[in-house]
Design a protein around this motif. Structure first.
Motif, PDB file in Angstrom:
ATOM      1  N   ALA A 224      -6.760 -23.642  39.931  1.00 55.40           N
ATOM      2  CA  ALA A 224      -7.273 -25.017  39.960  1.00 55.40           C
ATOM      3  C   ALA A 224      -8.780 -25.040  39.733  1.00 55.40           C
ATOM      4  O   ALA A 224      -9.306 -25.935  39.037  1.00 55.40           O
ATOM      5  CB  ALA A 224      -6.921 -25.662  41.297  1.00 55.40           C
TER       6      ALA A 224
ATOM      7  N   ALA B 239     -10.653 -26.805  36.507  1.00 60.15           N
ATOM      8  CA  ALA B 239     -11.757 -27.760  36.607  1.00 60.15           C
ATOM      9  C   ALA B 239     -12.946 -27.326  35.760  1.00 60.15           C
ATOM     10  O   ALA B 239     -13.651 -28.167  35.174  1.00 60.15           O
ATOM     11  CB  ALA B 239     -12.180 -27.907  38.072  1.00 60.15           C
TER      12      ALA B 239
ATOM     13  N   TRP C 236      -9.893 -29.455  32.634  1.00 61.28           N
ATOM     14  CA  TRP C 236      -8.519 -29.944  32.810  1.00 61.28           C
ATOM     15  C   TRP C 236      -8.309 -30.249  34.298  1.00 61.28           C
ATOM     16  O   TRP C 236      -7.662 -29.494  35.026  1.00 61.28           O
ATOM     17  CB  TRP C 236      -7.512 -28.910  32.331  1.00 61.28           C
ATOM     18  N   ASN C 237      -8.835 -31.357  34.735  1.00 62.71           N
ATOM     19  CA  ASN C 237      -8.750 -31.694  36.153  1.00 62.71           C
ATOM     20  C   ASN C 237      -7.324 -31.993  36.603  1.00 62.71           C
ATOM     21  O   ASN C 237      -6.948 -31.689  37.744  1.00 62.71           O
ATOM     22  CB  ASN C 237      -9.649 -32.895  36.461  1.00 62.71           C
ATOM     23  N   GLU C 238      -6.527 -32.621  35.726  1.00 62.29           N
ATOM     24  CA  GLU C 238      -5.157 -32.954  36.106  1.00 62.29           C
ATOM     25  C   GLU C 238      -4.328 -31.692  36.326  1.00 62.29           C
ATOM     26  O   GLU C 238      -3.503 -31.625  37.244  1.00 62.29           O
ATOM     27  CB  GLU C 238      -4.518 -33.836  35.038  1.00 62.29           C
ATOM     28  N   ALA C 239      -4.535 -30.688  35.482  1.00 64.52           N
ATOM     29  CA  ALA C 239      -3.843 -29.417  35.681  1.00 64.52           C
ATOM     30  C   ALA C 239      -4.288 -28.766  36.985  1.00 64.52           C
ATOM     31  O   ALA C 239      -3.485 -28.157  37.707  1.00 64.52           O
ATOM     32  CB  ALA C 239      -4.102 -28.478  34.507  1.00 64.52           C
TER      33      ALA C 239
ATOM     34  N   LYS D 231      -5.294 -30.416  39.680  1.00 61.24           N
ATOM     35  CA  LYS D 231      -4.651 -31.152  40.773  1.00 61.24           C
ATOM     36  C   LYS D 231      -3.192 -30.725  40.948  1.00 61.24           C
ATOM     37  O   LYS D 231      -2.689 -30.623  42.069  1.00 61.24           O
ATOM     38  CB  LYS D 231      -4.733 -32.652  40.494  1.00 61.24           C
ATOM     39  N   PHE D 232      -2.515 -30.487  39.827  1.00 63.48           N
ATOM     40  CA  PHE D 232      -1.118 -30.041  39.878  1.00 63.48           C
ATOM     41  C   PHE D 232      -1.006 -28.700  40.599  1.00 63.48           C
ATOM     42  O   PHE D 232      -0.162 -28.518  41.492  1.00 63.48           O
ATOM     43  CB  PHE D 232      -0.579 -29.950  38.450  1.00 63.48           C
TER      44      PHE D 232
ATOM     45  N   TRP E 248      -3.183 -27.372  42.649  1.00 65.27           N
ATOM     46  CA  TRP E 248      -3.611 -27.501  44.037  1.00 65.27           C
ATOM     47  C   TRP E 248      -2.470 -28.020  44.910  1.00 65.27           C
ATOM     48  O   TRP E 248      -2.263 -27.549  46.032  1.00 65.27           O
ATOM     49  CB  TRP E 248      -4.802 -28.445  44.135  1.00 65.27           C
TER      50      TRP E 248
ATOM     51  N   TRP F 180     -10.765 -27.958  45.880  1.00 62.47           N
ATOM     52  CA  TRP F 180     -10.900 -29.415  46.030  1.00 62.47           C
ATOM     53  C   TRP F 180     -12.304 -29.878  45.609  1.00 62.47           C
ATOM     54  O   TRP F 180     -12.452 -30.900  44.926  1.00 62.47           O
ATOM     55  CB  TRP F 180     -10.627 -29.802  47.480  1.00 62.47           C
TER      56      TRP F 180
ATOM     57  N   ILE G  50     -12.553 -29.783  41.765  1.00 64.48           N
ATOM     58  CA  ILE G  50     -11.783 -30.808  41.059  1.00 64.48           C
ATOM     59  C   ILE G  50     -12.413 -32.189  41.229  1.00 64.48           C
ATOM     60  O   ILE G  50     -12.616 -32.925  40.260  1.00 64.48           O
ATOM     61  CB  ILE G  50     -10.326 -30.810  41.551  1.00 64.48           C
ATOM     62  N   TYR G  51     -12.725 -32.557  42.475  1.00 66.87           N
ATOM     63  CA  TYR G  51     -13.191 -33.907  42.774  1.00 66.87           C
ATOM     64  C   TYR G  51     -14.711 -34.021  42.838  1.00 66.87           C
ATOM     65  O   TYR G  51     -15.245 -35.129  42.953  1.00 66.87           O
ATOM     66  CB  TYR G  51     -12.578 -34.391  44.088  1.00 66.87           C
TER      67      TYR G  51
END
Length: 563
Positions: A354, A358, A362-365, A367-368, A370, A416, A419-420
């Motif tokens: 994850a 980031a 590819w933030n969505e990948a 999140k998946f 994570w 986390w 990503i965020y």
């Protein structure tokens, strides 16, 4: 063939027997020829009288030739005693690793011979080529029944070795920090009294060295660029040196292990079914992601390409589907049966992937991954914490791997934030969980004392490094003396541990040459070794029965008198 005859000239009437060698191959050829002749006679009845005598004459001629090749006379008593001795030798199995779990001995042969006792773990294609070269020599020299039995014993041994060892068998037969030591009551397939080939002694746990060094490269990169630790003025060259060292070690370990896959694939397969070592098959991909994340600025000046994430994460994800499927579907390898602290390695890679997702955008990948990692971390944490009655109890020697508990939550907090873009409540929750587990392990130092050094100890370094990186991230968003002090303390302990292990590894490898002992964990038998029961002594049994009867009779008599 045995013929008994009595010597008339011998006054003691000693019986002698003629022992002749019987060649089974010739008898089989005779039977085939007789069947062919019988078939021909059935088709041509008028030739029956002509063919029958030829068959009998041919068979008698071959038997005469066989008798002429080997003929001895021994006493009947001596022959029986020799046969009994041979049977006793067949039944006796040495417990030094040479018995091969009882295989081969059933045929009266010692499969642990000069032809290669390690061939059972060699790749089958290599063995096939060796056997193809050896077949003409065997035909020229002639194969007797003893050699055929030896080949049959090796065949049965190979067939048994190829069978997968149940997961519970490893827990029952092994002990030690990484289930790498065989219990005294167990037998192994390979000899203990001689050194094995280097590739057979090279475990997959060596990737733990790569985990420790690559995570240290990320730590020192964070110390050099983080606003919370800028007052230390740490040069970026430390990160560069550690990164290059980790890359060199990864190349060496990977090359050696690939050679092991080529020449000793059976050993690889047994490590894959090992409940602890199967988790280290995730380690090479995690190390590659560590190196991509902690690459020095002078090497990775441009943003990372998404193809790099795909190259490292796809093999990890495929292996993850296999392992998580076994946990979910049940069976002999369900989670409550094989769960151990090293299983966190199969979870940590999701959070590391994850972070890399980031970094490539590819933030969505991210999140998946994570979400997958956190869900399985909760299940694994509850399983190990609760100790279900159906699970196999972990031995005392497995306590050092409890440091793996702090790896997943600390990696989750870092992922986390990557990503965020902020170290908010979710990231801090994971960080506080890891910090509490770290403190609970530090105050119980007796868990980590009294164990011999091994390569597997390197896998305990990256959890300490991961929580140090999480502490640095927390100090960036919550700047205070306490947060910075915790970050520096954890970083110092982590780097000290890596340095001590590096020195110990260097000494054990080059000076003492004890870094790679015989890997007994891969040589256990499929079933437990059972000692043969002694024959019942009828005289002793009858005497004990009479004594018990007398005691019972005396007791009944005393009770009657008392009444």
């Amino acid at each position: 063939m045995v013929k008994e005859r009595t010597s008339q000239q011998n006054p003691t009437n000693i019986h002698f027997v003629d022992i002749h060698e019987v060649v089974p191959e010739e008898e089989e050829e005779d039977q085939e020829e007789e069947e062919k002749q019988a078939h021909k006679m059935a088709e041509k009845p008028h030739e029956k009288r002509l063919n029958r005598p030829q068959v009998i004459k041919l068979r008698e001629g071959k038997r005469t030739a066989a008798h002429r090749g080997f003929s001895r006379q021994v006493s009947l008593e001596t022959g029986v005693s020799k046969l009994n001795e041979a049977r006793n030798e067949i039944k006796a199995l040495p417990r030094s690793g040479r018995s091969f779990g009882g295989f081969g001995s059933s045929h009266g042969v010692d499969t642990n011979c000069k032809r290669g006792e390690f061939n059972m773990f060699r790749t089958k294609s290599t063995l096939g080529k060796q056997n193809s070269f050896m077949l003409p020599l065997r035909k020229e020299s002639g194969v007797d029944q003893f050699q055929k039995n030896a080949d049959e014993g090796v065949g049965l041994l190979d067939e048994s070795v190829n069978k997968s060892v149940p997961a519970g068998r490893y827990f029952a037969a092994l002990t030690g920090p990484e289930l790498d030591q065989v219990k005294e009551s167990e037998d192994i397939l390979l000899p203990k009294d001689k050194q094995w080939p280097f590739l057979l002694r090279f475990p997959i746990g060596c990737f733990g060295m790569c985990l420790g060094l690559s995570s240290q490269a990320i730590l020192w990169n964070s110390l050099a660029i983080s606003p919370a630790t800028k007052f230390l003025h740490i040069p970026p060259y430390i990160n560069l040196v550690l990164w290059i060292l980790a890359l060199v070690v990864l190349v060496c370990v990977t090359t050696t292990y690939l050679l092991k896959c080529i020449f000793y694939f059976e050993a690889i397969r047994r490590e894959y079914f090992h409940p602890v070592r199967i988790n280290f098959f995730f380690a090479p991909w995690v190390v590659c992601m560590f190196l991509a994340i902690g690459a020095p600025p002078m090497i990775a000046q441009k943003p990372l390409h998404p193809a790099l994430w795909c190259a490292f994460m796809i093999p990890y994800f495929l292996l993850e589907l296999k392992i998580y499927g076994q946990w979910l579907s049940g069976g002999k390898r369900r989670l409550c049966k094989v769960a151990n602290p090293s299983s966190h390695l199969s979870v940590v890679g999701n959070f590391v992937g994850a972070v890399l997702a980031a970094k490539v955008g590819w933030n969505e990948a991210g999140k998946f991954l994570w979400a997958i990692g956190f869900a399985h971390y909760l299940v694994l944490f509850v399983t190990l914490y609760q100790r279900l009655p159906t699970s196999v109890a972990l031995p005392k020697e497995l306590h050092p791997v409890y440091s793996m508990f702090i790896a997943a939550p600390s990696a989750a907090s870092i992922a986390w934030e990557a990503i965020y873009g902020e170290f908010d409540g979710s990231a801090r929750t994971c960080y506080f969980i890891a910090l509490f587990l770290y403190i609970s392990l530090v105050v119980r130092l007796n868990f980590f004392l009294g164990f011999r050094f091994s390569v597997a100890w390197w896998s305990y370094t990256f959890p300490m490094t991961t929580i140090s990186i999480a502490a640095i991230k927390y100090a960036e968003y919550v700047p205070s003396v306490e947060s910075k002090g915790i970050a520096l303390t954890l970083s110092f302990l982590s780097s000290t541990m890596v340095f001590v292990l590096f020195v110990c590894t260097f000494l054990h490898a080059f000076f003492w040459q004890t870094l790679f002992p015989n890997d007994l964990a891969i040589a256990i038998t499929n079933t437990r070794h059972i000692k043969e029961k002694k024959p019942i002594n009828l005289k002793r049994w009858a005497k004990q029965s009479l004594v018990s009867i007398k005691k019972n009779g005396a007791g009944d008599k005393n009770t009657l008198e008392n009444e």
